[in-house]
Each structure stands twice: as structure tokens, then as C-alpha cells.
Design an enzyme around this catalytic site. Structure first.
Site, PDB file in Angstrom:
ATOM      1  N   CYS A  31     126.233 125.445  21.992  1.00 62.51           N
ATOM      2  CA  CYS A  31     124.963 126.038  22.435  1.00 62.51           C
ATOM      3  C   CYS A  31     124.023 126.259  21.257  1.00 62.51           C
ATOM      4  CB  CYS A  31     125.213 127.353  23.175  1.00 62.51           C
ATOM      5  SG  CYS A  31     126.133 127.166  24.702  1.00 62.51           S
ATOM      6  N   ASN A  32     124.039 125.326  20.310  1.00 66.54           N
ATOM      7  CA  ASN A  32     123.148 125.423  19.146  1.00 66.54           C
ATOM      8  C   ASN A  32     122.727 124.017  18.746  1.00 66.54           C
ATOM      9  OD1 ASN A  32     121.882 125.860  16.653  1.00 66.54           O
ATOM     10  ND2 ASN A  32     123.269 127.536  16.113  1.00 66.54           N
TER      11      ASN A  32
END
Length: 841
Positions: free
Chosen positions: A387-388
Site C-alpha cells: 500500500c505504498n
């Protein structure tokens, strides 16, 4: 007793503490004892139990502020469902000034090395006509150039800058000094008049490091408590600096937030407390009460966050040092580590190591393959982009165009498509928490060594002068300290000691053999020449037919069997679920393969047998009585309607497996569209209906391909293998005998008698093939050998979908039938684009 002790008993090495901490048993015990001894009512009431809840929640607010070295004079705690909800609240409530007004407009700036939930705030700001500007980490260091002239520094337009205290991708700790520098105007993210406020995303940081808000006074600090304690989940908080709290805007008001309002007129007056204004509805008060015990237990077990910081960093430093110096015989590195630091200072590096595994030629081995291999060793890691996306792009060199091309190629966040055009779409992350031990580190390093380095290359080529960073254990006389909960100090282990320890793991275990050997295998296995048009030659026939009435249980072999609209009749119509209704497979419970179901079509029963158990039968007739409980279950993201098969059969399975479980069956209600697949290549109106299978109605394997693999695995195991044992491991429905190994991968369609099938794609194998289907024993060698033999891929067998003939007579599939394939025009089979692991259950 720590939960890590329990996990050690299970043989699990948990290395995803950045994903979630593990909770200790003592936390659960303290919490449940509290609930047994007290009655906690809704805090919005005025009775005695409600007052107890209210007072306890206020005490927890104080405890949180104390943990972060601040007080209620400076900060307010707003409870949320998690860090993401806290970020959303800031985006919605910040006093933005939109574009198009007479005064200068606001800006939302964020570091590109930020979690999705931070970047997603720009969706809200865009709807408010506020510009969002991404800032790369290197750019912020140059931002002194953006300092404004003195005459422009009096502007009061509010701007917001967000950055993570610790990158959840690489573990880089960004300077907390930025907070004051930005607020004072010493650093300016962009050159624009106004007043800067700072949002410090602390979710990753506070899990293993102390945060002093008395010194570093950010305006907003969102956190998630499960990152710290492991329990409770679904609870977070937004710490708001009281300087800006009165400026926050609120439109919606929920229960408990109003001091007064009118239902018939537009009148509303909010409560005075900032927390009560923003905590819509009743807070999760029992979970908040659990936090009190979380803080108590954390302090008792560890002695505080500073000790956790030193303990976890020491583990990460040692692991990094070993990993970064591992080499192949040709001098090539075994891993590529994605880091901004050299892991020498716990103030700038957290306990996270992000990397990709490489082969001898420097090519990346996909993270999905690494994850599968790690699972064979019961090592739990995290893979992907975490999630980055910003950090993933920065460290892996993925361009914006690459991201868009990968999406077009079928890759989405969270799936297992790890390589596109040979380039990685993500990486592997290991992370340590306060329960991590040096044994966890050793297990992980032995895994890398055993699976990457050959017998002649088992010495660990790293410097013996590894910095000896040790964590001081909590003293035995620490109040309420229990020896069973003690954190062990980290000893200094030399390269020779680790090298000797690693010999306990078979040094010959590989993901792929030595290069010369690999070339010969790939020539024989992966690159078997296939004619462009198959005409004449030795006929292909069906040699075996298997169905699996109960998902993940033993095969039932037949010579002739009816074909239904979901595949072989009764194939995977039943499945075993745990006490929470979640599907159980051999991955979690290998002994399922010892359960032998058989179908008697004449008597219309399924007989289930297992060693040491009396046989039990289940009717093939559906339970249509009113008392049948219809529910919804999920199989590999597909929703299916099911009903429970009753207490008698549940008791049988629970007794055999030694854990509470039940047998459920899929309903035959064809009005239910929940588990259907619209398959590319079939008529668009044809919805293919599936049973409890993972990906397709049928799985086909070729005996010639099995024989090719059998020779290789037998040589590596140094013992003969029975062909039937290998066939059963691959859990196919249809076994064929074709002249050439792996020629089935070149087929687009096949016909068997009157039946036509479309080839959907290859089956990417998981650890289930490592389980002996006769004994339930595991052997890692099988998946490792398949990966080695196939050039790091684990594809074996092909998925088929049936094209129904709409005949009034049931179609039959028979052993001995001839198989007529149609070759693909494009000889490259693409795997199904799904985030689920493609294994046959």
C-alpha cells in the site's frame, strides 16, 4: 506466556509485525478477566455501568497521552476505526480555503513515500477544489530554497503537509525535526504564502519506537492500535493538537456529538469537547477498555518503547548485515535490498527490511515464488507494494507508464502477478516486533541459504565483524515481571556459528539447480518442441478420471462419470469449514487428505471413511427442508450459497481433525449467480458455473509431463517415486497420456468424445503438492523441484472449462476416450488474472 511461544510450538516464524503486531496471551487474559468482573454499559447513558465505561474511556485517553509524553492541555484523542479513518477525518475537517476565493487558496502536500490512505486524502481535497502536490523525499531536503520573503510570511491561509514518521515500505525514519522546521517556516514544501500545519503518519513508527509529542508537536497524529498491541483490531485514534482543534469543521453529526438540535428545523449545537464532536455514534468501548490492558502488558513485558526500539533494530541490523553479504559462487548477490540507510542507526532506520531475491544472473525471482517457498518453511512474510506505490516506484525504478501497463496486463494491488515482462511489480518485506527473537532471524536466514545456495556454497560470506548490538533484557526485579514473558538479549553470532547451524537444513535444497544442470532440465522440460499443427501421430487418451466430492479431501477415482453444469457431477460440492465458517484446505489442515469420500449414484449417498473412524454417509439429495440453514460462504473470493450438513457429520469431522469444524454443501439453486465465471473466448452470454473449485471446472495433467518431473525429483530425493503418488499430489480431474511432455500447454481447446473444453490457462502450484496424499506428510522438495525444473515457475497442468452441448441426455466422461487438441495461435499461455493462488484444493 507470550503468543510468540504458542506460535513457536506451531513452528511458525512470523515476520510481518509491520502488518500487525502479535498479541500476548496475558493481554487477552487481563481483558477477559476485566469483562467478567465488571459490567460496562453504553457510555452515553447515565446509569452506574455506563458511568464506569465513560470513566474508563477517559482513563484510556489519559494513558494514550501519557504513552506519547504529552497531556490533555496540548492534545485531544479522537477514537476512530483505524489510522485510515483518522486520515479521512483530517481531510474532511481541515479548514481548507478552496481555489477561486479572494484570499490565497490552501495546498495539500504529501511525501510520495506515503501509505495509500494518505495519498487518498487528495480525493477529498479535490472535491473541495484544493490542489494536492506530491513531494519526493529528496525535494523536501531542498525546500529551504522555498523560504518566503518576510513581507509574505503574515499570510494565514492554512496548508497541510503530511509525511510518515517511518516508511512502511523500507523502514526509513524521516526526521521528526521537520515538524518544527515546517511549522516555523524554516522548511517550505512549496513556495506559497500561508501557515503550514503538519500531519505525522505515525502508524508504522509507533509500533516499535517511542514518540515524544512534548518535543515533536505535530498537529495531527493518526495511529492504529493493533500495530502496537496486536489486539484489538479495528480501533485507532487521531491525536489533534489543541491549537488547531477549534478550527476543524464538521458537517455531519451523529449520536453523542450534539449538545442540542431540532428535528424539524436546521438547528444544531455541538458538544464542547472536540473528541465528542468527532466521535460519531457510540465508540467501540469494549475495545477501548482493552487498550488499558495493552499498555499494562506492553510495559510489563518489555520495559517500554525504547527497549523495543533497540531490540527490534538489533534484529534488523543483524539480518541486513548477513543478507547484504550473501553471494553466489560467481560473486553475484543473493538479494537486492531496497533501503535508504545502511542500518547503522535506530534513529533513522526501523526494523523493516525490503528486498527481492535474485538468481545467479541477477534476475529477480518473483515475490510470489518467494512467498510460496517461505510458506513451506512456515515463515510468514509480506509481499507486493505494501500500500505504498510511491516508495515501490522509487526503489524498484517503476515508472508511471509501467504502473499503467502493468494494470493493462492484469496486475492490480495485492495480487500474485509478481513479474511483468521480466520486471518485478513488487518485493518482499520482513519486519520485526517486540516478540521477535534471534531464533526467528536464524530461521529466516537458514531458509534463504537453504533455498538459494548449493551444497558447495553453504559458507556464509559475510564479515565476521558484525556490530555487536545487544538489547538489555528487562531486569528480573521489574515490577510484575514474569520470567516466562522475558525478552531474550540478542547474542553476537559469528558467521561460522550461523554457517554450522545452517547445515541442519539440507544444503541441496534449491529453487533452481546449478546453471549447467538447469539448462539441461529446461531444455528437456520447459522447452519441449511442439508442432505448430498437431495432425496424426500417436493418439492421446484419457487414462484416469478423479473427482473430489469434498474440497481438499481425498480423490475418488472413476472410469466413467456424468458431467454436470459445474464440471464432474458432485465434484467439490461439499467443503469443511472451521468454527467461523471459513473454508479449510490442506494448507491449514493436511490431514484432510486422509478423508476418503466415495459416491454411490444408485443408492444416492456419499460414504465418508477415514482410518480409526466408523464410516458415515451423507445423502446426495439436497436438504430442502425448512430447518436447513442457508448461508453464504466464500471460496477464493467467489460467493456461494451453502447449507450445513448437520451435527452428526460435524461431530465426525471434528473428532477426526481434533478441532471444531462442520461440513457444508453448495446449494443447486441456479438462480444464484454468486459463483459464476464469464470466461474469455466463450460466448459472452455463457456464464460458467463453478462449484467449490478455485479457478475452473476441470484440471488436466499429462502423464508424460509427470514422468519428466518424476525423474528429476527422484534424483534430488535420491529415492524412487511411484508414478501414482505423483499423480495424486497434483489433484487433477483428468489425466491424459500424450506423446510429448508439456505439450498440453500449447493447446487452446480440446475435445473428448462429444465434450468440448476451452483451455483457461496454466495451474500455478502451491504447497499442497508437497503433501503426500496417502500419509499427509509434508516434503518441501516437491514444490522446490518443480520451481527449479520449470525455470522458477510452478505451473503444472492446465485449467479447462466445459462448453455445454445443451443436450437432453447427461454427457459422460470416460477413461480411454480420445483427446483431440487444437493448438493456440499464440504459444504463450497467460495465467488467469486473479489475486488468488491457483492451487487445486
Amino acid at each position: 506466556i507470550k503468543s510468540s511461544n504458542f506460535i513457536f510450538v506451531l513452528g511458525i516464524t512470523y515476520l510481518d509485525h509491520a502488518g500487525s503486531a502479535l498479541f500476548p496471551e496475558s493481554l487477552l487474559k487481563a481483558f477477559t478477566d476485566d469483562l467478567r468482573n465488571n459490567v460496562y454499559g453504553n457510555p452515553h447513558s447515565q446509569n452506574i455501568s455506563s458511568k464506569l465505561t465513560y470513566d474508563t474511556i477517559e482513563h484510556v485517553r489519559y494513558r494514550i497521552l501519557q504513552h506519547f509524553h504529552t497531556t490533555a492541555e496540548d492534545y485531544t484523542i479522537i477514537f476512530t476505526s483505524g489510522c485510515t479513518a483518522a486520515l479521512k477525518l483530517v481531510a474532511e475537517a481541515f479548514p481548507w480555503i478552496p481555489e477561486g476565493t479572494k484570499q490565497p487558496s490552501s495546498r495539500f502536500c504529501y511525501l510520495t513515500d506515503s501509505h495509500t490512505s494518505v495519498v487518498g486524502m487528495r480525493g477529498i481535497t479535490a472535491s473541495m477544489n484544493v490542489l494536492s502536490i506530491p513531494i519526493k523525499p529528496k525535494e523536501i531536503l531542498l525546500s529551504e530554497k522555498n523560504r518566503l520573503p518576510a513581507e509574505e510570511q503574515n499570510c494565514t491561509t492554512p496548508h497541510l503537509f503530511s509525511y510518515p514518521a517511518q516508511s512502511n515500505f523500507s523502514g526509513t525514519k524521516y526526521p521528526l525535526s521537520w515538524i518544527q522546521d515546517i511549522k516555523s517556516g524554516k522548511l517550505c514544501p512549496i513556495k506559497i504564502p500561508g501557515k503550514w500545519f503538519v500531519l505525522l503518519d505515525a502508524a508504522s513508527y509507533v509500533s516499535s519506537s517511542p514518540l515524544d509529542l512534548g518535543v515533536h508537536q505535530a498537529d495531527f497524529i493518526p495511529i492504529s492500535f493493533y500495530k502496537i498491541f496486536g489486539f484489538p483490531t479495528g480501533l485507532g485514534a487521531l491525536l489533534v493538537n489543541n491549537r488547531i482543534a477549534p478550527l476543524l469543521r464538521k458537517t455531519y453529526f451523529g449520536g453523542g456529538t450534539a449538545a442540542a438540535y431540532l428535528a424539524g428545523e436546521d438547528f444544531y449545537f455541538p458538544r464542547k469537547s472536540i473528541a465528542e464532536r468527532f466521535e460519531d455514534g457510540t465508540v467501540s468501548f469494549l475495545d477501548i477498555i482493552a487498550l488499558k490492558h495493552g499498555f499494562d502488558v506492553l510495559e510489563k513485558l518489555t520495559g517500554g518503547m525504547e527497549k523495543i526500539k533497540q531490540h527490534t533494530f538489533t534484529l534488523a541490523h543483524y539480518t541486513y548485515t548477513v543478507l547484504s553479504t550473501l553471494k553466489y559462487a560467481n560473486g553475484a548477490p543473493v538479494v537486492r535490498i531496497y533501503s535508504d540507510t545502511d542500518f547503522s542507526n535506530p534513529d533513522i532506520q526501523g526494523p523493516i527490511i525490503n528486498f527481492n531475491v535474485l538468481d545467479e544472473n541477477g534476475e529477480v525471482i518473483g515475490f510470489s515464488q518467494v512467498d510460496k517457498m517461505a510458506s513451506l518453511y512456515n515463515i510468514h512474510v509480506r509481499t507486493g507494494c505494501f500500500c505504498n506505490t510511491g516508495a515501490c516506484q522509487m526503489h524498484l525504478g517503476i515508472s508511471n507508464e509501467d504502473i499503467q501497463r502493468n494494470l493493462q496486463a492484469g496486475h492490480v494491488c495485492g495480487d500474485d502477478i509478481d513479474l511483468v515482462d521480466g520486471r518485478p511489480t513488487g518485493s518482499v518485506r520482513i519486519s520485526f516486533g517486540y516478540m521477535s527473537s534471534f531464533e526467528d532471524v536464524q530461521t529466516f536466514l537458514k531458509f534463504i541459504i537453504a533455498t538459494r545456495l548449493s551444497k558447495s556454497n553453504t559458507e556464509i560470506p559475510f564479515q565476521s565483524s558484525v556490530t555487536n548490538l545487544t538489547t538489555e533484557p528487562v531486569p528480573d526485579d521489574h515490577p510484575s515481571f514474569n520470567n516466562g514473558d522475558k525478552l531474550s538479549p540478542i547474542p553476537h553470532i559469528s558467521d561460522r556459528e550461523l554457517g554450522n547451524n545452517s547445515s541442519a537444513t539440507k544444503a541441496t535444497v534449491n529453487w533452481q539447480p546449478l546453471e549447467a544442470e538447469a539448462e539441461s532440465i529446461r531444455a528437456a522440460v520447459s522447452e519441449t518442441p511442439v508442432p505448430t499443427c498437431r495432425r496424426g501421430g500417436k493418439p492421446i487418451t484419457v487414462t484416469n478420471i478423479y473427482l473430489y466430492p469434498i474440497k481438499s479431501c481425498s480423490a475418488f477415482e472413476v472410469t466413467e462419470w456424468p458431467v454436470g453444469n459445474q464440471g464432474l457431477l458432485y465434484d467439490r460440492n461439499w467443503m469443511v469449514v472451521n468454527q467461523n465458517g471459513v473454508c479449510m484446505t490442506q494448507k491449514q489442515e493436511p490431514r484432510l487428505c486422509l478423508v476418503n469420500p466415495s459416491i454411490d449414484l444408485k443408492q444416492k449417498i456419499m460414504v465418508i471413511q477415514a482410518a480409526g473412524m466408523d464410516p458415515i454417509s451423507v445423502s446426495l439429495e439436497e436438504n430442502t427442508r425448512k430447518e436447513a440453514v442457508i448461508s453464504e460462504s466464500k471460496v477464493c473470493s467467489h460467493r456461494v450459497k451453502t447449507y450445513d450438513c448437520g451435527e452428526r457429520i460435524a461431530s465426525w469431522f471434528s473428532m477426526f481433525l481434533g478441532r471444531p469444524c462442520r461440513l457444508i454443501r453448495q446449494t443447486s439453486d441456479m438462480k444464484n449467480k454468486s459463483h459464476q465465471k464469464n470466461t474469455k473466448g466463450l460466448a459472452s452470454a455463457t456464464n460458467i458455473s463453478l462449484s467449490f473449485v478455485n479457478e475452473a471446472q476441470y484440471l488436466l495433467i499429462n502423464v508424460a509431463s509427470i514422468l519428466q518431473l518424476k525423474e528429476y525429483i527422484s534424483a534430488r530425493l535420491e529415492e524412487p517415486l511411484e508414478l501414482e503418488e505423483l499423480v495424486r499430489r497434483f489433484r487433477a480431474n483428468i489425466v491424459i497420456s500424450a506423446p510429448e511432455s508439456f505439450e498440453e500447454e500449447e493447446w487452446a481447446e480440446i475435445s473428448i468424445g462429444a465434450l468440448r473444453f476451452q483451455v483457461v490457462g496454466p495451474c500455478s502450484r502451491c504447497q499442497i503438492i508437497c503433501i503426500d496424499q496417502q500419509s499427509a506428510e509434508r516434503n518441501k522438495e516437491f514444490l522446490q523441484s518443480l520451481s527449479a525444473a520449470r525455470g522458477r515457475k510452478t505451473n503444472f497442468g492446465i485449467y479447462l472449462m466445459n462448453q455445454p452441448l445443451h443436450s437432453s441426455f447427461p454427457d459422460m466422461l470416460s477413461v480411454g476416450s480420445q483427446v483431440l487438441p487444437v493448438l493456440k495461435e499464440n504459444t504463450e499461455i497467460q495465467p488467469p488474472t486473479s489475486s488468488e493462488e491457483k492451487c487445486s484444493g
